[in-house]
Design an enzyme around this catalytic site. Sequence first.
Site, PDB file in Angstrom:
ATOM      1  N   HIS A  47       0.830  -1.192   0.036  1.00  0.00           N
ATOM      2  CA  HIS A  47       0.211   0.034  -0.030  1.00  0.00           C
ATOM      3  C   HIS A  47       0.880   1.137  -0.141  1.00  0.00           C
ATOM      4  CE1 HIS A  47       0.991  -0.467   4.274  1.00  0.00           C
ATOM      5  NE2 HIS A  47       0.827   0.676   4.588  1.00  0.00           N
ATOM      6  N   THR A  50       3.864   5.788  -2.880  1.00  0.00           N
ATOM      7  CA  THR A  50       5.047   5.808  -3.679  1.00  0.00           C
ATOM      8  C   THR A  50       6.087   4.719  -3.337  1.00  0.00           C
ATOM      9  OG1 THR A  50       5.860   7.472  -2.308  1.00  0.00           O
ATOM     10  CG2 THR A  50       4.786   8.336  -4.561  1.00  0.00           C
ATOM     11  N   ARG A  51       6.801   4.463  -4.302  1.00  0.00           N
ATOM     12  CA  ARG A  51       8.136   3.552  -4.076  1.00  0.00           C
ATOM     13  C   ARG A  51       9.045   4.081  -5.081  1.00  0.00           C
ATOM     14  NH1 ARG A  51       4.806   1.936  -1.047  1.00  0.00           N
ATOM     15  NH2 ARG A  51       4.235   0.023  -0.317  1.00  0.00           N
ATOM     16  N   LYS A 269       9.343  12.485   1.916  1.00  0.00           N
ATOM     17  CA  LYS A 269       9.220  11.035   2.657  1.00  0.00           C
ATOM     18  C   LYS A 269      10.778  10.712   2.623  1.00  0.00           C
ATOM     19  CE  LYS A 269       7.397   6.526   1.400  1.00  0.00           C
ATOM     20  NZ  LYS A 269       6.506   5.783   0.234  1.00  0.00           N
ATOM     21  N   HIS A 273      15.828   1.960   6.604  1.00  0.00           N
ATOM     22  CA  HIS A 273      15.380   0.880   5.768  1.00  0.00           C
ATOM     23  C   HIS A 273      15.587  -0.424   6.668  1.00  0.00           C
ATOM     24  CE1 HIS A 273      14.515  -1.404   2.086  1.00  0.00           C
ATOM     25  NE2 HIS A 273      15.627  -2.076   2.249  1.00  0.00           N
ATOM     26  N   CYS A 316       4.472   0.449   7.514  1.00  0.00           N
ATOM     27  CA  CYS A 316       4.478  -0.413   6.481  1.00  0.00           C
ATOM     28  C   CYS A 316       5.216  -1.686   6.886  1.00  0.00           C
ATOM     29  CB  CYS A 316       5.178   0.219   5.392  1.00  0.00           C
ATOM     30  SG  CYS A 316       5.413  -1.030   4.041  1.00  0.00           S
ATOM     31  N   LYS A 349       9.201  -3.079  -6.943  1.00  0.00           N
ATOM     32  CA  LYS A 349       9.764  -2.442  -8.162  1.00  0.00           C
ATOM     33  C   LYS A 349       9.845  -3.639  -9.304  1.00  0.00           C
ATOM     34  CE  LYS A 349      13.681  -1.119  -6.346  1.00  0.00           C
ATOM     35  NZ  LYS A 349      13.758  -1.953  -5.171  1.00  0.00           N
TER      36      LYS A 349
END
Length: 387
Positions: A47, A50-51, A269, A273, A316, A349
């Site tokens: 969801h 953006t990525r 954003k 990671h 997320c 991606k």
Amino acid sequence: MAPEEYDCIVIGAGIQGSFTAYHLAKNKKKTLLLEQFILPHSRGSSHGQTRIIRKAYAENFYASMMGESCELWTLLEKEAGVTLYRRTGLLVMGPENGKDFQLIKSTIQSNRVPAVVLQRHEFSQHIPNVNLTHGDAAFVETDAGVLYADRAVRAAQMVFQGHGGVIKDRQKVVQIEPGSMVTVTTGSGVYRAKSLVITAGPWASRVLPLTGLQLPLKVVRINVCYWKEKVPGSYSVTNRFPCFIQIQPKEAEHDIYGLPSNEYPGLMKLCYHMGSETDPDERDRQTDRSDVDILSRYISRCFPGLVPEPAVVESCLYTVTPDHHFVLDRHPTYSNIVIGAGFSGHGFKFGPVVGKVLSELSMGQVPSYDLSPFSIRRFHTQPKSAL
């Protein structure tokens, strides 16, 4: 009532499952895509708006897969009639003599990925409002950019349905019976198919034991943070500010990444990671904000045009393998059960090409890529019987 019968059932309607179902339906396979929640939902890993899409990787196998993935994203844009990608470029920063930075540069060159090296004396001229760390070098992957995530999942599902595919949500899987025909029982139905693909995201460790398999998957909750620009537009996509990755930041062990202000005007954003381990059904109880503290320190040092307190914090889930590489393989006991899992926070991606190879495995074809980096065998895990 007799169970509904299909050529293939796909469990999990995130980006990987949706693209697997898309490829199966385009290959004229009668396919059922099952999802435990009401669609669309924001409980998993696919969801959000953006990525980053990039070819800048230390590993050659990822860079080569991304070549076809980009082509397939373009095809989906045409098929669905929607824009899914915006080119922004990707700024990669990291210790000039560091192993990871050198590997990424090498992979970029050997795969002929368009990139521009930024010399330190000209860095601020090209990338204003960013302080390059002493000892770091930088380059820009020029064709990288932003994928519109929610829109992409919907587009893949729409094309799947256009090819006759069936999506059923609110279908939590409670039983899987392997065999020449696999039987899948949910809270509201029984379905049978010649093959099964499991792309259950953070719930893989709930679903895989139903087939007698346990994999070393860890679910972590990521704080997705948005930071206010002191001067609106400083880091905006409209002002051609790129996405970025900071390798080996001084503040922490894992990478830091960011996307230009876009979905929330005036907010950039910028995320760490990695996160803290959590239960996917109890993720809101995980309140660790040590990653936010890392980001605040990094922003104060390197992004002086941002207020170093997050304005918005969303969440997320990543499903992480020990080596941070995916699992793309057939079940070690049942060759007609295929598994896509452990996308470790960098799989979105690859959705179009992951879906392609998972569909190839489920159709009994030789996959388009060498999948040895993604094999279950690398974990030295014997299937633990849960049957």
